[in-house]
Design a protein around this motif. Structure first.
Motif, PDB file in Angstrom:
ATOM      1  N   TRP A  23      91.517 107.047  20.918  1.00 54.27           N
ATOM      2  CA  TRP A  23      90.202 107.641  20.845  1.00 54.27           C
ATOM      3  C   TRP A  23      89.877 107.900  19.394  1.00 54.27           C
ATOM      4  O   TRP A  23      90.636 108.552  18.677  1.00 54.27           O
ATOM      5  CB  TRP A  23      90.142 108.945  21.634  1.00 54.27           C
ATOM      6  N   ASP A  25      87.200 109.497  16.766  1.00 55.87           N
ATOM      7  CA  ASP A  25      86.094 110.432  16.618  1.00 55.87           C
ATOM      8  C   ASP A  25      85.515 110.311  15.222  1.00 55.87           C
ATOM      9  O   ASP A  25      86.179 109.857  14.303  1.00 55.87           O
ATOM     10  CB  ASP A  25      86.581 111.875  16.817  1.00 55.87           C
ATOM     11  N   THR A  37      91.417 110.144  14.505  1.00 52.71           N
ATOM     12  CA  THR A  37      91.843 110.267  15.894  1.00 52.71           C
ATOM     13  C   THR A  37      91.850 111.706  16.376  1.00 52.71           C
ATOM     14  O   THR A  37      91.952 111.953  17.567  1.00 52.71           O
ATOM     15  CB  THR A  37      93.248 109.672  16.082  1.00 52.71           C
TER      16      THR A  37
END
Length: 150
Positions: A23, A25, A37
């Motif tokens: 993920w 960000d 991350t």
């Protein structure tokens, strides 16, 4: 939902490849957009995924850059990470040297930023500085420029 042309393991006989989700960000600190991350920790100044795909971190306890290289603001460090064009091991083979399109010379210890500065306003002279400080025969060019051929 994955696209129909996205290949999943196994890729070949006895394949041990694993698919791991990541993920990413975006975080804006002092007007600088950093992709990472996870949010910055208390002991971090910069945490950004660079052009090579590695998340680089500048820790608070690294006072070298703030004291010695005033031109290396958080904004300039992130710009340099976004424009890395060449990497090579440094002469003692313990660190990785990089050179960016905006003329910054950076040194990494793993994923940690050791230093980041502009050795010279002239990009060619700055790149020559990178070549002198690196094992240039083992360079990896991320983005080809005419200066990389000289």
């Amino acid at each position: 939902m994955l696209p129909s042309n996205f290949g999943l393991p196994p890729y070949h006989f006895r394949c041990r490849t694993e698919l791991v989700p990541a993920w990413i960000d975006s975080e804006q600190i002092d007007g600088v957009l950093m992709n990472n991350t996870s949010p910055l920790n208390k002991d971090e100044v910069v945490k950004h995924i660079d052009k090579t795909g590695v998340e680089r971190v500048l820790k608070n306890n690294n006072t070298h850059i703030a004291k010695k290289h005033k031109e290396s603001s958080v904004e300039n460090i992130v710009k340099a990470l976004n424009s890395i064009n060449t990497t090579a091991p440094n002469k003692d083979n313990r660190y990785i040297n990089t050179f960016s399109d905006n003329g910054y010379f950076m040194v990494f210890n793993g994923n940690e930023i050791v230093t980041c500065y502009k050795p010279n306003e002239n990009k060619k002279e700055a790149f020559d500085y990178f070549k002198r400080r690196s094992v240039y025969d083992k360079k990896e060019v991320i983005k080809w420029k005419i200066v990389n051929l000289i």
